[in-house]
Design a protein around this motif. Structure first.
Motif, PDB file in Angstrom:
ATOM      1  N   ILE A  77       4.120  -2.986   7.285  1.00 26.16           N
ATOM      2  CA  ILE A  77       3.660  -1.821   6.531  1.00 26.16           C
ATOM      3  C   ILE A  77       2.280  -2.162   5.991  1.00 26.16           C
ATOM      4  N   GLU A  78       1.310  -1.323   6.301  1.00 22.65           N
ATOM      5  CA  GLU A  78      -0.073  -1.575   5.890  1.00 22.65           C
ATOM      6  C   GLU A  78      -0.493  -0.592   4.797  1.00 22.65           C
ATOM      7  N   LEU A  79      -1.050  -1.127   3.730  1.00 13.54           N
ATOM      8  CA  LEU A  79      -1.652  -0.287   2.698  1.00 13.54           C
ATOM      9  C   LEU A  79      -3.051   0.077   3.175  1.00 13.54           C
ATOM     10  N   THR A  80      -3.249   1.340   3.535  1.00 11.07           N
ATOM     11  CA  THR A  80      -4.507   1.741   4.158  1.00 11.07           C
ATOM     12  C   THR A  80      -5.524   2.289   3.163  1.00 11.07           C
ATOM     13  N   SER A  81      -5.059   2.797   2.019  1.00 17.32           N
ATOM     14  CA  SER A  81      -6.001   3.260   0.997  1.00 17.32           C
ATOM     15  C   SER A  81      -5.316   3.283  -0.360  1.00 17.32           C
ATOM     16  N   PHE A  82      -6.141   3.215  -1.408  1.00 18.40           N
ATOM     17  CA  PHE A  82      -5.639   3.200  -2.786  1.00 18.40           C
ATOM     18  C   PHE A  82      -6.673   3.939  -3.624  1.00 18.40           C
ATOM     19  N   SER A  83      -6.319   5.117  -4.102  1.00 23.08           N
ATOM     20  CA  SER A  83      -7.272   5.926  -4.863  1.00 23.08           C
ATOM     21  C   SER A  83      -6.682   6.323  -6.207  1.00 23.08           C
ATOM     22  N   GLY A  84      -7.542   6.860  -7.073  1.00 20.78           N
ATOM     23  CA  GLY A  84      -7.109   7.309  -8.387  1.00 20.78           C
ATOM     24  C   GLY A  84      -7.214   6.267  -9.474  1.00 20.78           C
ATOM     25  N   LEU A  85      -7.761   5.100  -9.159  1.00 24.15           N
ATOM     26  CA  LEU A  85      -7.868   4.041 -10.161  1.00 24.15           C
ATOM     27  C   LEU A  85      -8.838   4.434 -11.270  1.00 24.15           C
ATOM     28  N   PRO A  86      -8.574   4.000 -12.496  1.00 26.90           N
ATOM     29  CA  PRO A  86      -9.524   4.242 -13.588  1.00 26.90           C
ATOM     30  C   PRO A  86     -10.843   3.521 -13.318  1.00 26.90           C
ATOM     31  N   PRO A  87     -11.895   3.881 -14.051  1.00 22.29           N
ATOM     32  CA  PRO A  87     -13.173   3.169 -13.898  1.00 22.29           C
ATOM     33  C   PRO A  87     -13.005   1.677 -14.171  1.00 22.29           C
ATOM     34  N   ASN A  88     -13.678   0.869 -13.372  1.00 22.27           N
ATOM     35  CA  ASN A  88     -13.682  -0.589 -13.538  1.00 22.27           C
ATOM     36  C   ASN A  88     -12.304  -1.212 -13.334  1.00 22.27           C
ATOM     37  N   PHE A  89     -11.497  -0.583 -12.481  1.00 21.41           N
ATOM     38  CA  PHE A  89     -10.224  -1.163 -12.064  1.00 21.41           C
ATOM     39  C   PHE A  89     -10.277  -1.416 -10.564  1.00 21.41           C
ATOM     40  N   ALA A  90      -9.566  -2.438 -10.130  1.00 18.53           N
ATOM     41  CA  ALA A  90      -9.540  -2.782  -8.715  1.00 18.53           C
ATOM     42  C   ALA A  90      -8.157  -3.318  -8.363  1.00 18.53           C
ATOM     43  N   TYR A  91      -7.931  -3.532  -7.081  1.00 18.89           N
ATOM     44  CA  TYR A  91      -6.660  -4.090  -6.626  1.00 18.89           C
ATOM     45  C   TYR A  91      -6.928  -5.081  -5.510  1.00 18.89           C
ATOM     46  N   ASP A  92      -5.963  -5.945  -5.279  1.00 11.50           N
ATOM     47  CA  ASP A  92      -6.031  -6.854  -4.145  1.00 11.50           C
ATOM     48  C   ASP A  92      -4.619  -7.242  -3.750  1.00 11.50           C
ATOM     49  N   CYS A  93      -4.466  -7.713  -2.530  1.00 14.82           N
ATOM     50  CA  CYS A  93      -3.156  -8.061  -1.988  1.00 14.82           C
ATOM     51  C   CYS A  93      -3.104  -9.541  -1.641  1.00 14.82           C
ATOM     52  N   LEU A  94      -1.934 -10.125  -1.838  1.00 18.42           N
ATOM     53  CA  LEU A  94      -1.728 -11.499  -1.393  1.00 18.42           C
ATOM     54  C   LEU A  94      -1.685 -11.549   0.131  1.00 18.42           C
ATOM     55  N   ALA A  95      -1.080 -10.533   0.749  1.00 16.19           N
ATOM     56  CA  ALA A  95      -1.016 -10.465   2.209  1.00 16.19           C
ATOM     57  C   ALA A  95      -2.404 -10.133   2.763  1.00 16.19           C
ATOM     58  N   PRO A  96      -2.844 -10.830   3.808  1.00 16.46           N
ATOM     59  CA  PRO A  96      -4.169 -10.555   4.386  1.00 16.46           C
ATOM     60  C   PRO A  96      -4.303  -9.096   4.804  1.00 16.46           C
ATOM     61  N   ASN A  97      -5.417  -8.485   4.402  1.00 14.50           N
ATOM     62  CA  ASN A  97      -5.728  -7.094   4.748  1.00 14.50           C
ATOM     63  C   ASN A  97      -4.665  -6.107   4.268  1.00 14.50           C
ATOM     64  N   CYS A  98      -3.880  -6.512   3.278  1.00 14.16           N
ATOM     65  CA  CYS A  98      -2.819  -5.657   2.721  1.00 14.16           C
ATOM     66  C   CYS A  98      -1.850  -5.192   3.806  1.00 14.16           C
ATOM     67  N   ILE A  99      -1.525  -6.104   4.735  1.00 14.57           N
ATOM     68  CA  ILE A  99      -0.539  -5.831   5.779  1.00 14.57           C
ATOM     69  C   ILE A  99       0.696  -6.675   5.478  1.00 14.57           C
ATOM     70  N   PHE A 100       1.810  -6.002   5.173  1.00  8.35           N
ATOM     71  CA  PHE A 100       3.030  -6.677   4.743  1.00  8.35           C
ATOM     72  C   PHE A 100       4.029  -6.689   5.900  1.00  8.35           C
ATOM     73  N   ASP A 101       4.319  -7.878   6.411  1.00  6.48           N
ATOM     74  CA  ASP A 101       5.224  -8.015   7.548  1.00  6.48           C
ATOM     75  C   ASP A 101       6.638  -7.600   7.173  1.00  6.48           C
ATOM     76  N   GLY A 102       7.363  -7.065   8.158  1.00  5.99           N
ATOM     77  CA  GLY A 102       8.755  -6.706   7.932  1.00  5.99           C
ATOM     78  C   GLY A 102       9.579  -7.911   7.521  1.00  5.99           C
ATOM     79  N   GLY A 103      10.415  -7.754   6.504  1.00  3.89           N
ATOM     80  CA  GLY A 103      11.249  -8.844   6.022  1.00  3.89           C
ATOM     81  C   GLY A 103      10.551  -9.805   5.081  1.00  3.89           C
ATOM     82  N   SER A 104       9.309  -9.503   4.697  1.00  9.95           N
ATOM     83  CA  SER A 104       8.550 -10.429   3.854  1.00  9.95           C
ATOM     84  C   SER A 104       8.619 -10.031   2.384  1.00  9.95           C
ATOM     85  N   THR A 105       8.362 -11.013   1.530  1.00 12.03           N
ATOM     86  CA  THR A 105       8.214 -10.788   0.095  1.00 12.03           C
ATOM     87  C   THR A 105       6.802 -11.194  -0.292  1.00 12.03           C
TER      88      THR A 105
END
Length: 253
Positions: A77-105
């Motif tokens: 499952i890939e997180l392809t976009s993330f919108s609506g964040l307040p000003p000066n807020f950001a996000y990041d993923c532990l999984a490379p490119n925000c791609i979460f393999d099936g069965g993973s934590t």
């Protein structure tokens, strides 16, 4: 040239610090945690924000085709976009490119790049789009796009009895929800980075839960699973060795 290299090193160092997160091990079922019942932590004006989101991706599921459930294996499952964040807020993923393999934590982190101000106060709807790739055993991958739009992030003025944080700040917040059925959200505010000892006692004085928590200046949050405890009134407390605060928790299944 040396100055440019130094700037690049600082930028990448800040990036990797913000990207670090550890999934919460108490959650084991597939899903996103905190879930909508717990909700995201409020961001408080003048305080740094850091919310770890645990993501447990299922390995298999089923989809309906002409009313017939078909078992499929989730590849990712890939997180392809993330919108609506307040000003000066950001996000990041532990999984490379925000791609979460099936069965993973894994996990993602939502953080402020600078402290929220009074101009930022409000409720922000967070909208995430995902793409799921699955295999139904037909040799052709199945993809599905989804929208997650049920999370809100509130930026508020502090509801604490203190209006600012200094080096002496030490405050335990009221638990949420209370009464609690399974997972209780516990928050506390510190004036300095420190280790905090948490304990949960029943009214007989018996300790039923404890942990040592490495904490940071500002608002800290963790979760306690009480689904295996009997109903009743409990007392939860935090201490840093010099200060201690205690509040009441009601467990009701």
């Amino acid at each position: 040239m040396k100055k440019k290299l130094l700037i690049l090193i600082c930028v990448f160092a800040n990036f990797f610090v913000s990207a670090q997160c550890v999934p919460d091990s108490q959650f084991t079922a597939p899903g996103i945690y905190p879930d909508t019942a717990l909700g995201l932590d409020d961001a408080i004006v003048g305080q740094p924000y850091n919310q770890v989101i645990t993501i447990i991706t299922p390995l298999d599921t089923s989809v309906e085709y002409n009313g017939i459930p078909i078992p499929v294996t989730i590849e990712y499952i890939e997180l392809t976009s993330f919108s609506g964040l307040p000003p000066n807020f950001a996000y990041d993923c532990l999984a490379p490119n925000c791609i979460f393999d099936g069965g993973s934590t894994s996990c993602a982190v939502l953080y402020s790049t600078s402290d929220p101000t009074s101009a930022d106060i409000g409720s922000y709807q967070l909208i995430m789009t995902t793409t799921t790739s699955a295999d139904a055993g037909l040799g052709i991958p199945i993809t599905q796009d989804d929208i997650i739009d049920y999370y809100y992030l509130d930026i508020v003025n502090t509801t604490s009895t203190i209006n600012y944080i200094d080096n002496t700040t030490f405050e335990l917040k009221d638990i949420h929800p209370n009464p609690v059925n399974d997972n209780a959200k516990i928050q506390y505010v510190l004036g300095t980075d420190n280790e905090i000892y948490f304990a949960l006692h029943n009214l007989l004085g018996e300790k039923v839960e404890s942990r040592l928590i490495k904490s940071q200046r500002g608002v800290n949050t963790f979760y306690v699973n009480v689904s295996n405890l009997t109903e009743g009134i409990y007392l939860y407390s935090i201490t840093n060795g010099d200060n201690i605060q205690t509040k009441k928790m009601i467990i009701k299944h």
